[in-house]
Design a protein around this motif. Structure first.
Motif, PDB file in Angstrom:
ATOM      1  N   GLU A 145      14.422  -5.953  -1.606  1.00  0.00           N
ATOM      2  CA  GLU A 145      13.461  -4.896  -1.600  1.00  0.00           C
ATOM      3  C   GLU A 145      12.146  -5.701  -1.381  1.00  0.00           C
ATOM      4  O   GLU A 145      11.066  -5.283  -0.923  1.00  0.00           O
ATOM      5  CB  GLU A 145      13.535  -3.983  -2.792  1.00  0.00           C
ATOM      6  CG  GLU A 145      12.417  -2.809  -2.849  1.00  0.00           C
ATOM      7  CD  GLU A 145      12.685  -1.961  -3.897  1.00  0.00           C
ATOM      8  OE1 GLU A 145      12.295  -0.488  -3.688  1.00  0.00           O
ATOM      9  OE2 GLU A 145      13.006  -2.337  -4.881  1.00  0.00           O
ATOM     10  N   ALA A 146      11.877  -6.780  -2.513  1.00  0.00           N
ATOM     11  CA  ALA A 146      10.634  -7.460  -2.305  1.00  0.00           C
ATOM     12  C   ALA A 146      10.373  -8.159  -0.954  1.00  0.00           C
ATOM     13  O   ALA A 146       9.170  -8.103  -0.517  1.00  0.00           O
ATOM     14  CB  ALA A 146      10.624  -8.487  -3.540  1.00  0.00           C
ATOM     15  N   GLU A 147      11.525  -8.555  -0.609  1.00  0.00           N
ATOM     16  CA  GLU A 147      11.364  -9.315   0.623  1.00  0.00           C
ATOM     17  C   GLU A 147      11.071  -8.417   1.963  1.00  0.00           C
ATOM     18  O   GLU A 147      10.240  -8.643   2.703  1.00  0.00           O
ATOM     19  CB  GLU A 147      12.611 -10.196   0.935  1.00  0.00           C
ATOM     20  CG  GLU A 147      12.753 -11.252   2.127  1.00  0.00           C
ATOM     21  CD  GLU A 147      11.833 -12.241   1.804  1.00  0.00           C
ATOM     22  OE1 GLU A 147      11.175 -12.842   2.790  1.00  0.00           O
ATOM     23  OE2 GLU A 147      11.504 -12.550   1.070  1.00  0.00           O
ATOM     24  N   TYR A 148      11.692  -7.287   2.167  1.00  0.00           N
ATOM     25  CA  TYR A 148      11.419  -6.515   2.861  1.00  0.00           C
ATOM     26  C   TYR A 148       9.890  -5.673   2.902  1.00  0.00           C
ATOM     27  O   TYR A 148       9.285  -5.654   3.907  1.00  0.00           O
ATOM     28  CB  TYR A 148      12.369  -5.208   2.921  1.00  0.00           C
ATOM     29  CG  TYR A 148      12.211  -4.209   4.128  1.00  0.00           C
ATOM     30  CD1 TYR A 148      12.682  -4.654   5.349  1.00  0.00           C
ATOM     31  CD2 TYR A 148      11.815  -2.893   3.949  1.00  0.00           C
ATOM     32  CE1 TYR A 148      12.663  -3.774   6.494  1.00  0.00           C
ATOM     33  CE2 TYR A 148      11.806  -2.064   5.170  1.00  0.00           C
ATOM     34  CZ  TYR A 148      12.283  -2.645   6.213  1.00  0.00           C
ATOM     35  OH  TYR A 148      11.837  -1.920   7.515  1.00  0.00           O
ATOM     36  N   ILE A 149       9.409  -5.497   1.580  1.00  0.00           N
ATOM     37  CA  ILE A 149       8.129  -5.100   1.298  1.00  0.00           C
ATOM     38  C   ILE A 149       7.136  -6.061   1.994  1.00  0.00           C
ATOM     39  O   ILE A 149       6.340  -5.799   2.541  1.00  0.00           O
ATOM     40  CB  ILE A 149       7.908  -4.988   0.015  1.00  0.00           C
ATOM     41  CG1 ILE A 149       8.658  -3.387  -0.636  1.00  0.00           C
ATOM     42  CG2 ILE A 149       6.291  -4.449  -0.422  1.00  0.00           C
ATOM     43  CD1 ILE A 149       7.954  -2.145  -0.386  1.00  0.00           C
ATOM     44  N   GLY A 150       7.442  -7.424   1.547  1.00  0.00           N
ATOM     45  CA  GLY A 150       6.711  -8.460   2.102  1.00  0.00           C
ATOM     46  C   GLY A 150       6.545  -8.519   3.419  1.00  0.00           C
ATOM     47  O   GLY A 150       5.448  -8.800   4.246  1.00  0.00           O
TER      48      GLY A 150
END
Length: 187
Positions: free
Chosen positions: A143-148
């Motif tokens: 999730e953090a990678e996709y948001i980034g």
């Protein structure tokens, strides 16, 4: 008469929900348009929303450590990235950590590295066994990678400075490479 095989339709509902949830989080930030969005502008916006400053620091991190850390304190948040990474990788690491902030993920996986940085006399293996493991393939990390990545698509550049000083020995090479991209003049 032409015969065609029918494609099997599969439901991507969980993936679609994930994408929509992440896109909604990014939209809710009210970020400026692409030409005005930089990493410092993004961090200032998040600071306003969170009610405390965010400091982004490039540091040489110990061998084997993650490329980035998020440290949240009562008064301030810190995003630390490996200073020796290529600039494009540094930006993605910072945006990944920003993703953790946006999603309000907990930061307990950083504890072993922080212990190693600030109390080097402790055995890092012992700290990891006692406090837990790094879960880099978890839903939280995805999730953090996709948001980034979503924010990275919206961002203009790493900084608001658009021109760079080119050392004399590299000017010829830079001029030839710049000729390939007519939209980025070189000085």
């Amino acid at each position: 008469m032409c015969s065609r095989k029918r494609r099997k339709t599969t439901s991507h509902q969980p993936h679609d929900d994930f994408k929509q949830r992440c896109e909604a989080r990014v939209r809710s930030l009210g970020l400026p348009k692409r030409e005005h969005l930089t990493v410092p502008v993004l961090c200032n916006r998040l600071s306003q929303l969170r009610g405390r400053p965010i400091q982004v620091l490039g540091l040489p991190l110990p061998l084997g450590s993650p490329d980035g850390l998020l440290i949240e304190t009562e008064a301030q948040d810190f995003i630390i990235y490996e200073a020796r990474l290529a600039p494009v990788h540094q930006r993605q690491v910072v945006l990944h950590e920003v993703g953790h902030l946006i999603c309000e993920h907990t930061t307990e996986t950083a504890v072993p590295l922080l212990t190693e940085l600030f109390t080097p006399s402790l055995d890092p293996g012992l700290v990891r066994r006692v406090l837990g493991r790094d879960h880099s393939h978890t839903d939280v990390e995805h999730e953090a990678e996709y948001i980034g990545s979503l924010i990275g698509r919206k961002i203009s550049t790493w900084s608001s400075e658009r021109t760079r000083t080119v050392p004399p020995e590299a000017r010829d090479l830079v001029a030839r490479l710049s000729a390939l991209d007519p939209f980025r003049p070189c000085r």
